[in-house]
Scaffold this active site. Structure first.
Site, short mmCIF file in Angstrom:
data_model
loop_
_atom_site.label_atom_id
_atom_site.label_comp_id
_atom_site.label_asym_id
_atom_site.label_seq_id
_atom_site.Cartn_x
_atom_site.Cartn_y
_atom_site.Cartn_z
N TYR A 184 43.12 55.71 48.25
CA TYR A 184 44.65 55.62 48.85
C TYR A 184 44.25 57.52 49.01
O TYR A 184 45.45 57.44 50.27
CB TYR A 184 45.45 55.27 48.48
N ARG A 244 50.21 44.57 46.14
CA ARG A 244 50.64 42.88 46.86
C ARG A 244 51.91 42.75 47.96
O ARG A 244 51.79 42.22 48.63
CB ARG A 244 50.08 41.82 45.91
N LYS A 270 36.24 47.10 40.22
CA LYS A 270 38.43 47.23 40.91
C LYS A 270 38.60 46.75 39.39
O LYS A 270 38.80 44.94 39.38
CB LYS A 270 38.39 46.45 42.41
N CYS A 291 44.48 35.03 50.16
CA CYS A 291 45.83 35.65 49.48
C CYS A 291 47.02 36.54 51.46
O CYS A 291 48.10 36.02 50.62
CB CYS A 291 45.67 36.71 48.75
N CYS A 343 44.30 32.90 46.39
CA CYS A 343 42.84 33.49 47.54
C CYS A 343 42.17 32.45 48.35
O CYS A 343 41.02 32.82 48.30
CB CYS A 343 42.11 34.50 46.52
N CYS A 361 39.70 37.13 52.40
CA CYS A 361 40.06 36.77 51.07
C CYS A 361 41.23 36.06 51.62
O CYS A 361 41.50 36.13 53.13
CB CYS A 361 41.52 37.91 50.17
N LYS A 375 35.97 41.98 39.93
CA LYS A 375 37.72 42.12 40.51
C LYS A 375 37.73 41.44 39.00
O LYS A 375 37.58 40.17 38.49
CB LYS A 375 37.29 41.55 41.53
#
Ligand code: PBG
Length: 354
Positions: free
Chosen positions: A328, A212, A258, A121, A129, A119, A202
């Site tokens: 995570y 972020r 997502k 971003c 992005c 990406c 997404k």
């Protein structure tokens, strides 16, 4: 108990019978662990909300992977975060992330399956992005994402990551046509064996907050604040279906929903309406940073059992139809799955007999 009244409860009565009839099992080998590696930092930093996930340094990421492998993690999703001075408005630099990929593969080889997020971003000065361009309509002009220019850059970056040794490239940008362009680029550079995992469904979500910060990728400066002109509207599941069918058609090996937890209906629809038309492809769900943090916060407040809460979340994703779960908490899966089983087997040792 008056057993004559029992019907459905018969198969709920003991841990053993419950395990026998279970339809969904979460296995540590279906989990994928996200990693962040940040250029120019000397010590790794904790990420607010994500507890045991860090913004790693180029050294600490290798130690992290080593300890994750010991804990049974086999698959990783890498986010490379270049220093601010290495960010560009266009002609984005892939060098930093490519160097990390090469270092990881040199050290761990086949032991670690390495997917890499593709990406702009984290690589751009503005945090969007793709490539921004000035678009004039009538008398005024506004900043928009240039689809063709963005796809060209993303395909080049995906090729560089694959050449550096990435086992899988995972475009998360949501531009139109990037899967086909990436497949073509992978063939051109001789890496057609690389897996393409498309973030095909997404959504423009508020639940990417902790991420972020971790990826230094929030839109900044004099640019649109959100990503609604390229990510999917949360109220429009049909767009997720169309986007996924399109990406499968263009050659995505894996597609993804997502956020995963808030969009279980979309996971189930992709399983039933998209994957059935493309047998042999796979479906992933991303338990995104804000979703993961919800469970962590509840657990920290003592309002929920941490292990059981996470295992129930993963079970929901698997039940909806995901084969791959990006979380995570992947590095805790073995321990949490064992604990949650323990709690349904009171008084028993793990793996022991009653
Ligand atoms: C970026 C990207 C995002 C995530 C993965 N890749 C977020 C975004 O669109 O800002 C989110 C992951 C998370 O929240 O855990 N292209």
């Amino acid at each position: 108990m008056d057993r004559s009244q029992l019907t459905l409860r018969r198969l709920r009565l003991s841990p053993t019978v419950r395990a026998l009839v279970r339809e969904v099992r979460v296995d540590p080998t279906q989990l994928m662990q996200p990693l962040f590696v940040v250029e120019g930092t000397r010590e790794r930093e904790a990420i607010p909300g994500l507890a045991t996930t860090f913004r790693d340094t180029t050294d600490s990421v290798l130690q992290q992977i080593e300890s994750d492998l010991e804990r049974g993690v086999r698959a990783f999703l890498l986010f490379g975060v270049p220093a601010r001075i290495a960010k560009r408005e266009r002609e984005f630099l892939a060098e930093f992330t490519s160097a990390q990929i090469a270092a990881i593969k040199r050290r761990f080889g086949e032991a670690a399956f390495l997917a890499v997020d593709v990406c702009a971003c984290s690589l751009s000065t503005h945090g969007h992005c793709g490539v921004l361009h000035e678009h004039s309509v009538g008398g005024s002009s506004e900043l928009q994402i240039d689809n063709a220019a963005s796809v060209q850059e993303l395909a080049r970056i995906a090729g560089e990551y694959a050449l550096a040794g990435a086992d899988c490239v995972a475009p998360s940008d949501m531009m139109d046509g990037r899967i086909g362009a990436i497949r073509q680029e992978l063939a051109r550079v001789g890496r057609e064996a690389a897996v393409v995992m498309s973030y095909s469904a997404k959504f423009a979500s508020r639940f990417y907050g902790p991420f972020r910060h971790a990826a230094d990728s929030a839109p900044r400066g004099n640019v649109p604040r959100d990503r609604s002109s390229y990510q999917i509207d949360p109220a429009r599941p049909s767009d997720a279906i169309a986007s996924t069918l399109r990406d499968l058609e263009e050659g995505a090996d894996l597609v993804m929903v997502k956020p995963g937890v808030l969009y279980l209906d979309v996971i189930a629809r992709l399983r039933d309406e998209c994957l059935t038309r493309y047998p042999g492809r796979g479906l992933a769900a991303y338990e995104v940073s804000g979703e993961y943090a919800q469970t962590e916060l509840l657990a920290r407040e003592g309002l929920i059992d941490r292990a059981a809460g996470h295992v129930e979340t993963w079970t929901a994703l698997a039940r909806a139809g995901a084969q791959i779960i990006i979380s995570y908490g992947a590095r805790h899966a073995r321990e949490w799955l064992r604990e949650s089983e323990l709690s349904s087997h009171p008084g028993q040792h793990p793996g022991g007999t009653p």
